[in-house]
Design an enzyme around this catalytic site. Structure first.
Site, mmCIF file in Angstrom:
data_model
loop_
_atom_site.group_PDB
_atom_site.id
_atom_site.type_symbol
_atom_site.label_atom_id
_atom_site.label_comp_id
_atom_site.label_asym_id
_atom_site.label_seq_id
_atom_site.Cartn_x
_atom_site.Cartn_y
_atom_site.Cartn_z
ATOM 1 N N CYS A 108 -64.574 23.653 78.663
ATOM 2 C CA CYS A 108 -64.729 22.094 78.262
ATOM 3 C C CYS A 108 -64.306 22.237 76.839
ATOM 4 O O CYS A 108 -64.972 22.789 76.103
ATOM 5 C CB CYS A 108 -66.536 21.776 78.293
ATOM 6 N N CYS A 111 -66.552 19.762 74.406
ATOM 7 C CA CYS A 111 -67.814 19.959 73.892
ATOM 8 C C CYS A 111 -68.021 21.370 74.511
ATOM 9 O O CYS A 111 -67.614 22.524 74.395
ATOM 10 C CB CYS A 111 -69.001 18.852 74.142
ATOM 11 N N SER A 112 -69.140 21.501 75.457
ATOM 12 C CA SER A 112 -69.430 22.684 76.320
ATOM 13 C C SER A 112 -69.895 22.481 77.594
ATOM 14 O O SER A 112 -70.846 23.062 78.155
ATOM 15 C CB SER A 112 -70.359 23.660 75.462
ATOM 16 N N CYS A 113 -69.429 21.553 78.310
ATOM 17 C CA CYS A 113 -69.906 20.847 79.633
ATOM 18 C C CYS A 113 -69.550 22.203 80.521
ATOM 19 O O CYS A 113 -68.769 22.992 80.414
ATOM 20 C CB CYS A 113 -69.180 19.879 80.206
#
Lengths: 200, 90
Positions: A108, A111-113
């Site tokens: 991701c 962000c950090s999905c």
């Protein structure tokens, strides 16, 4: 790396402060109670375990019809195994299959999905700026650093989780595992294997 | 609406506030892999505008179309992009 680590730390401290402030405001206004927040987090995390993902892959390896349903509509298919994603709507999950011709890897960049419900909380490196920026630009080098060496003509496909879908990789079933049970196969699967930064 | 398999292009865009199209994928030729259904448009939600429903497409890029001719020819990239990020290829 130390600079990027500090940056990540500062960013997460800033976000923690904002969340704390927001929860405090909601509590003061009588919109939320602390115990409601705790119960929601507990309910989410108690269901989010990497064992879910390992089980799903092992079933796909032994049951071709399940694998087809998984690749067509993973959100429904994992429900057959009792993995409950209802607390996570509107997010949907999608399985992408490694083959002899294609290797998939998940990131991701915004962000950090991450497929939290299937894999639990994400590894620290998954959230690092180094991984997120490099894996889209030069995935073969990044995979090489993880010890994943691929044939030069194999396609590498990087899935950037930019919206409401969360991806996970169905690794290739290792050779010589024909005699293993579904439970034993599940023990071979790793978190990195489901992100695509390891082979199984 | 776009068709599965259709060759399209991401728009060059720099909206104020939140968006879900990464900068490195803007203004690039790409192909529709499939339509993931309809979702609330994140950019409108995050920017305090009324809810809008949009189709979300899973879109495939060749690494060379994103990074240039010296990129690896066997690498591809996929992202889920809202309909308004995409345009017909002329």
């Amino acid at each position: 790396m130390s600079h990027s680590h500090e940056h990540d730390h500062e960013a997460s401290a800033a976000i923690s402060n904002r969340v704390k402030h927001l929860i405090g405001t909601l509590e003061r206004r009588g919109i939320l109670t602390e115990s409601q927040v705790d119960a929601t987090i507990h309910s989410f995390l108690s269901k989010a375990r990497p064992a879910n993902g390992f089980r799903v892959v092992a079933r796909a390896w032994v049951d071709g019809e399940f694998k087809q349903r998984l690749l067509t509509d993973a959100t429904s298919a994992v429900g057959e195994l009792g993995v409950d994603l209802s607390h996570w709507a509107p997010v949907r999950i999608r399985a992408v299959e490694n083959t002899h011709a294609l290797h998939n890897v998940i990131v991701c960049t915004l962000c950090s999905c991450y497929p939290l419900s299937l894999l639990g909380p994400s590894p620290t490196w998954y959230k690092s700026e180094a991984y997120r920026s490099r894996v889209v630009r030069d995935p073969r080098s990044v995979l090489d650093e993880f010890g994943v060496r691929l044939a030069p003509d194999k396609e590498v496909r990087v899935w950037d989780s930019t919206s409401e879908l969360r991806y996970f990789v169905v690794p290739e079933r290792p050779a010589g595992t024909g005699s293993l049970s579904e439970a034993e196969l599940g023990e071979l699967v790793t978190t990195n294997g489901l992100i695509g930064t390891a082979l199984v | 609406m776009f068709e599965v398999g259709e060759y399209v292009r991401t728009r060059v865009m720099n909206p104020d506030g939140h968006t879900r199209i990464p900068a490195y994928l803007r203004g690039r030729p790409c192909r529709i892999l499939n339509c993931a259904g309809t979702f609330l448009f994140s950019d409108a939600r995050a920017n305090g505008k009324p809810d809008v429903v949009q189709s979300l497409y899973t879109v495939l890029f060749a690494a060379r179309d994103v990074w240039g001719a010296d990129a690896d020819g066997t690498t591809s990239l996929v992202a889920d992009l809202f309909e308004s990020y995409l345009e017909k290829r002329t």
